[in-house]
Design a protein around this motif. Structure first.
Motif, PDB file in Angstrom:
ATOM      1  N   TYR A  37       0.917  -1.430   0.197  1.00  9.13           N
ATOM      2  CA  TYR A  37       0.104  -0.065   0.055  1.00  9.13           C
ATOM      3  C   TYR A  37       0.901   1.589  -0.072  1.00  9.13           C
ATOM      4  N   GLU A  40       1.672   1.525  -2.852  1.00  6.03           N
ATOM      5  CA  GLU A  40       0.441   2.914  -4.366  1.00  6.03           C
ATOM      6  C   GLU A  40       0.449   4.209  -3.722  1.00  6.03           C
ATOM      7  N   PHE A  41       0.875   4.352  -2.854  1.00  6.65           N
ATOM      8  CA  PHE A  41      -0.135   5.821  -2.574  1.00  6.65           C
ATOM      9  C   PHE A  41       0.924   6.627  -2.370  1.00  6.65           C
TER      10      PHE A  41
ATOM     11  N   GLN B  79      -9.591   6.363  -9.667  1.00  6.55           N
ATOM     12  CA  GLN B  79      -8.239   5.950  -8.403  1.00  6.55           C
ATOM     13  C   GLN B  79      -7.885   6.844  -7.833  1.00  6.55           C
ATOM     14  N   VAL B  82     -10.222   8.102  -5.114  1.00  9.15           N
ATOM     15  CA  VAL B  82     -10.026   7.034  -3.987  1.00  9.15           C
ATOM     16  C   VAL B  82      -9.262   7.522  -2.862  1.00  9.15           C
ATOM     17  N   GLN B  86      -8.764   7.867   0.670  1.00  4.79           N
ATOM     18  CA  GLN B  86      -8.130   7.935   2.122  1.00  4.79           C
ATOM     19  C   GLN B  86      -6.912   8.276   2.795  1.00  4.79           C
ATOM     20  N   ARG B  99     -12.467   5.481  10.615  1.00  3.18           N
ATOM     21  CA  ARG B  99     -13.305   5.433   9.186  1.00  3.18           C
ATOM     22  C   ARG B  99     -14.324   4.215   8.917  1.00  3.18           C
ATOM     23  N   THR B 296     -18.960  -6.408   0.457  1.00  9.66           N
ATOM     24  CA  THR B 296     -17.582  -7.163   0.836  1.00  9.66           C
ATOM     25  C   THR B 296     -16.902  -6.590   1.862  1.00  9.66           C
ATOM     26  N   VAL B 299     -14.344  -9.842   3.441  1.00  8.22           N
ATOM     27  CA  VAL B 299     -12.906 -10.153   3.236  1.00  8.22           C
ATOM     28  C   VAL B 299     -12.419  -9.078   4.132  1.00  8.22           C
ATOM     29  N   ARG B 300     -13.228  -7.568   4.401  1.00  8.59           N
ATOM     30  CA  ARG B 300     -12.265  -7.328   5.472  1.00  8.59           C
ATOM     31  C   ARG B 300     -12.229  -7.982   7.037  1.00  8.59           C
TER      32      ARG B 300
ATOM     33  N   ALA C  37     -13.917  -1.472  -3.592  1.00 11.94           N
ATOM     34  CA  ALA C  37     -13.296  -2.137  -3.615  1.00 11.94           C
ATOM     35  C   ALA C  37     -12.711  -3.016  -1.587  1.00 11.94           C
ATOM     36  N   PRO C  38     -13.144  -3.709  -1.141  1.00 13.93           N
ATOM     37  CA  PRO C  38     -13.512  -3.833   0.198  1.00 13.93           C
ATOM     38  C   PRO C  38     -12.696  -2.897   0.926  1.00 13.93           C
ATOM     39  N   ILE C  39     -11.237  -2.640   0.532  1.00 13.64           N
ATOM     40  CA  ILE C  39     -10.749  -1.745   1.924  1.00 13.64           C
ATOM     41  C   ILE C  39      -9.272  -0.649   0.643  1.00 13.64           C
ATOM     42  N   LEU C  40     -10.047   0.632   1.297  1.00 13.42           N
ATOM     43  CA  LEU C  40      -9.287   1.766   0.482  1.00 13.42           C
ATOM     44  C   LEU C  40      -8.138   1.557  -0.006  1.00 13.42           C
ATOM     45  N   GLU C  41      -7.043   1.010   0.632  1.00 10.41           N
ATOM     46  CA  GLU C  41      -5.222   1.100   0.650  1.00 10.41           C
ATOM     47  C   GLU C  41      -6.063   0.159  -0.657  1.00 10.41           C
ATOM     48  N   GLU C  42      -6.857  -1.229  -0.797  1.00 16.15           N
ATOM     49  CA  GLU C  42      -6.728  -2.300  -2.031  1.00 16.15           C
ATOM     50  C   GLU C  42      -7.317  -1.664  -2.812  1.00 16.15           C
ATOM     51  N   ASP C  43      -8.030  -0.749  -3.089  1.00 18.50           N
ATOM     52  CA  ASP C  43      -8.738  -0.414  -3.979  1.00 18.50           C
ATOM     53  C   ASP C  43      -7.514   0.438  -5.096  1.00 18.50           C
ATOM     54  N   VAL C  44      -7.528   1.393  -4.460  1.00 17.80           N
ATOM     55  CA  VAL C  44      -5.487   1.906  -5.052  1.00 17.80           C
ATOM     56  C   VAL C  44      -4.931   1.446  -6.085  1.00 17.80           C
ATOM     57  N   ALA C  45      -4.887  -0.737  -4.805  1.00 22.49           N
ATOM     58  CA  ALA C  45      -3.877  -1.622  -5.635  1.00 22.49           C
ATOM     59  C   ALA C  45      -4.124  -1.470  -6.924  1.00 22.49           C
TER      60      ALA C  45
END
Lengths: 108, 311, 256
Positions: A37, A40-41, B79, B82, B86, B99, B296, B299-300, C37-45
């Motif tokens: 991550y 990514e960021f 993207q 999003v 974050q 969050r 989802t 998944v979390r 996507a299920p998690i914000l960080e994962e959405d970006v990935a």
């Protein structure tokens, strides 16, 4: 926050040789996902040479002004803390140095 | 910022407010009055919510992008949104609200998101107009936030402004390409502008009185709503008109004497109604998010473990 | 080595189209996760991975366009559904997160084997492009192996969903190695250093032990893929095709 989730601070290096600078933080349950991550960021635009990923809870913060900005004069510890321009001028005049080249000095 | 040891709460708060009014900065671990903390949290939370909801109008068009280059640019733009959500949720979370709780409140209609994201997108021209003008209006606000008294927010805004500059160029390119194209394409762009102009004019909010606008007094934000709108108009009205587009406000004109743009008063009732969840797409989009969040949750739970509060 | 004869040229076009369509279609399906996507960080990935695939598809279409004289966007957006050559694995919608991860894992590992082999292609432009692609794919392989592990170890629900998805996709995954018209010519000329069936066995030799290592139940037997593994596409792809051609087809000859 989820049971396993932690905050990780991300430091980045803009160009080779540059210092590491704080970029921001990501949430992840472990090192592996935190690394993905962070990439990514703070790296998906090819904007970083290097990243450091650090769990926030391992960072020790110091911001006590008594330690960092105490009141007594500490200018002797910093470049520019010595003012010698006028003393140098006086010394040259006394020594009768005519046609002498000025000497580059650090500070003033 | 530190305080001498034996000081009472009132003096402490006064010193704090003098600090921020004078341009001083605040970090997450600093002591801050509850009012200030609550004000920053509300401001940042709404911003985060807006980035998250702002994804939805554009995401429909990701699949429909008409060329490989446009597909890449639009996916990347969404993207980034999003990503901005974050960044902003992280800032808000460090002020003490999780969050998960913020998402729950958003989806329950308890907190708000910006008006523009409550409207439908009808064509590819909308994608261009949004990426160009909605983002432009947002950037005008965001640039003014780069010097916020709340330092983590200010730093985040610098990163966001840098990232957004690409989006505006993409949006303008989409619009320009269509304006240089066929009559049908030009008509689509004009139609999109006709529908988006009203929401755009409402976007910065009604003018507020500087002496009672706490966000301004405490320098959470640097400029008032009307100033932002005027800035937006000064930069973008000429750029819109030079393409041959007609702005659907016959009263829109720069008043030299007054040194400001005059225009038909935006419909503030519409704004109020929309941001309280009565916009054309408000409920549908919230429901969409609720559905996907529920789908989802497993998944979390598997990856980060269950959270105390309900999903 | 340049491609001299017509048979090799036609076969190379088939290969490039197959690879490009795999990346293009998968990139489209997974781009649907952007924002949800299920998690914000994962959405970006996940969005980055999808963009990488579209970028690879673009490069492959451009290489193909340089051979055929067409334009990359025309090839990408201008065909009827039946003319696409992606593997059956890509006929399915994204479904749920386990399904998308399972498909990604199967595809990335299969693509890795294909790219490893083609890095030694006698056709230099392809060898060079493949070498660049492999560097980006490093991240994809790491990321989806990570998710395979996480879903396996994440509790009964995630494990069951993952196993169900792998089973549902297993037969269609073989189609990444479905026969190509003109494979013989490509192998003879060294454009394809290995036959597809060799690559498929190499891929199975990697994923089957990996599943065992993770404690996943064995997959059913993996028969050689049907000859139409890249030709039959079904209603989900027909829907996707409708979406991605909607704007492009709305004004003939217009620029976007």
């Amino acid at each position: 926050m989820g049971a396993k989730d932690k905050v990780w601070e991300v430091f980045r290096q803009e160009a080779e040789g540059d210092p590491m600078i704080h970029g921001g933080s990501v949430r992840a349950p472990d090192e592996e996902l935190a690394t993905h991550y962070a990439r990514e960021f703070y790296g998906r635009r090819q904007e970083s040479e290097r990243l450091w990923i650090v769990p926030r809870d391992t960072i020790i913060e110091l911001d006590d002004p008594d330690l960092l900005k105490p009141p007594f004069d500490r200018s002797f510890k910093r470049p520019g803390g010595f003012l010698i321009k006028h003393k140098l001028e006086a010394a040259r005049i006394r020594a009768g140095a005519t046609g002498a080249e000025p000497i580059e000095e650090l500070g003033e | 910022m530190r305080y001498p040891v034996a000081v009472n709460e009132t003096e402490r708060a006064e010193a704090f407010y003098a600090h921020v009014a004078g341009g001083g900065k605040v970090e997450p671990d600093d002591w801050m009055p509850d009012d200030y903390r609550a004000a920053v949290l509300k401001f940042v939370e709404m911003h985060a919510n807006s980035e998250l909801m702002g994804v939805l109008p554009e995401r429909e068009w990701i699949l429909r992008a008409p060329t490989l280059r446009r597909k890449l640019a639009l996916t990347s733009k969404v993207q980034d949104e999003v990503g901005h959500a974050q960044l902003l949720y992280r800032v808000a979370e460090d002020l003490g609200k999780s969050r998960e709780q913020m998402l729950t409140d958003l989806l329950a209609g308890k907190t708000k998101f910006h008006n523009v994201f409550h409207y439908p997108t009808r064509s590819w021209a909308d994608v261009g107009i949004i990426a160009w003008l909605v983002d432009a209006a947002a950037i005008v606000s965001q640039q003014a936030l780069r010097d916020s008294s709340y330092a983590p927010y200010a730093r985040t805004m610098k990163k966001i402004c840098w990232e957004e500059s690409v989006h505006i160029m993409h949006g303008r390119d989409v619009v320009l390409t269509m304006m240089n194209g066929t009559d049908a394409q030009r008509a689509l762009v004009q139609d999109a502008l006709d529908r988006w102009w009203g929401p755009l004019m409402q976007m910065h909010g009604p003018p507020t009185k500087p002496e009672t606008d706490r966000d301004l007094i405490w320098k959470i934000k640097a400029k008032g709503n009307e100033q932002l709108r005027q800035e937006f108009l000064s930069i973008y009205v000429p750029r819109i008109r030079e393409l041959g587009l007609v702005i659907p406000d016959p009263a829109l004109a720069y008043d030299e004497a007054a040194g400001r743009w005059s225009y038909i008063e935006p419909d503030w009732d519409e704004l109020r109604s929309v941001v309280t969840g009565h916009g054309p797409m408000s409920q549908e989009r919230l429901e969409f998010r609720r559905t996907h969040r529920a789908q989802t949750q497993w998944v979390r739970d598997a990856i980060i473990g269950p959270v105390g509060a309900a999903a | 080595m340049t491609v001299q004869d017509a048979a090799s040229q036609a076969a190379l076009a088939e290969l490039l189209l197959a690879m490009a369509d795999d990346e293009f279609v998968l990139g489209f399906w997974d781009s649907e996760w952007t924002g949800i996507a299920p998690i914000l960080e994962e959405d970006v990935a996940m969005s980055s991975v999808s963009q990488d695939e579209i970028g690879h598809a673009k490069a492959l279409y451009e290489l193909l366009a340089s051979l055929s004289g067409e334009d990359a966007d025309e090839i990408a957006f201008g065909r009827a559904p039946g003319a696409y050559r992606h593997a059956a694995l890509m006929n399915h919608p994204r479904t749920d997160w386990a399904f998308s991860i399972a498909r990604r894992y199967l595809y990335e590992t299969a693509d890795a084997v294909r790219l490893e082999s083609l890095a030694g292609s006698s056709y230099q432009p392809l060898a060079q492009l493949v070498t660049k692609m492999r560097r980006e794919e490093t991240y994809h392989l790491l990321h989806f192996d990570l998710w395979l592990r996480r879903l396996t170890e994440g509790g009964p629900e995630s494990r069951d969903r993952l196993i169900g998805a792998l089973r549902d996709l297993w037969t269609d995954a073989q189609a990444v190695f479905a026969p190509l018209d003109g494979e013989e010519a490509l192998v003879a000329g060294g454009i394809m250093p290995d036959r597809l069936e060799t690559l498929r066995k190499r891929w199975l030799d990697r994923v089957v032990p990996r599943f065992a290592e993770l404690g996943l139940p064995p997959m059913p037997a993996a028969p050689a893929p049907a000859p139409d593994g890249r030709r039959l596409h079904g209603i989900d792809f027909a829907w996707l095709h409708g979406e991605f051609t909607m704007v492009a087809a709305s004004e003939a000859g217009a620029s976007w």
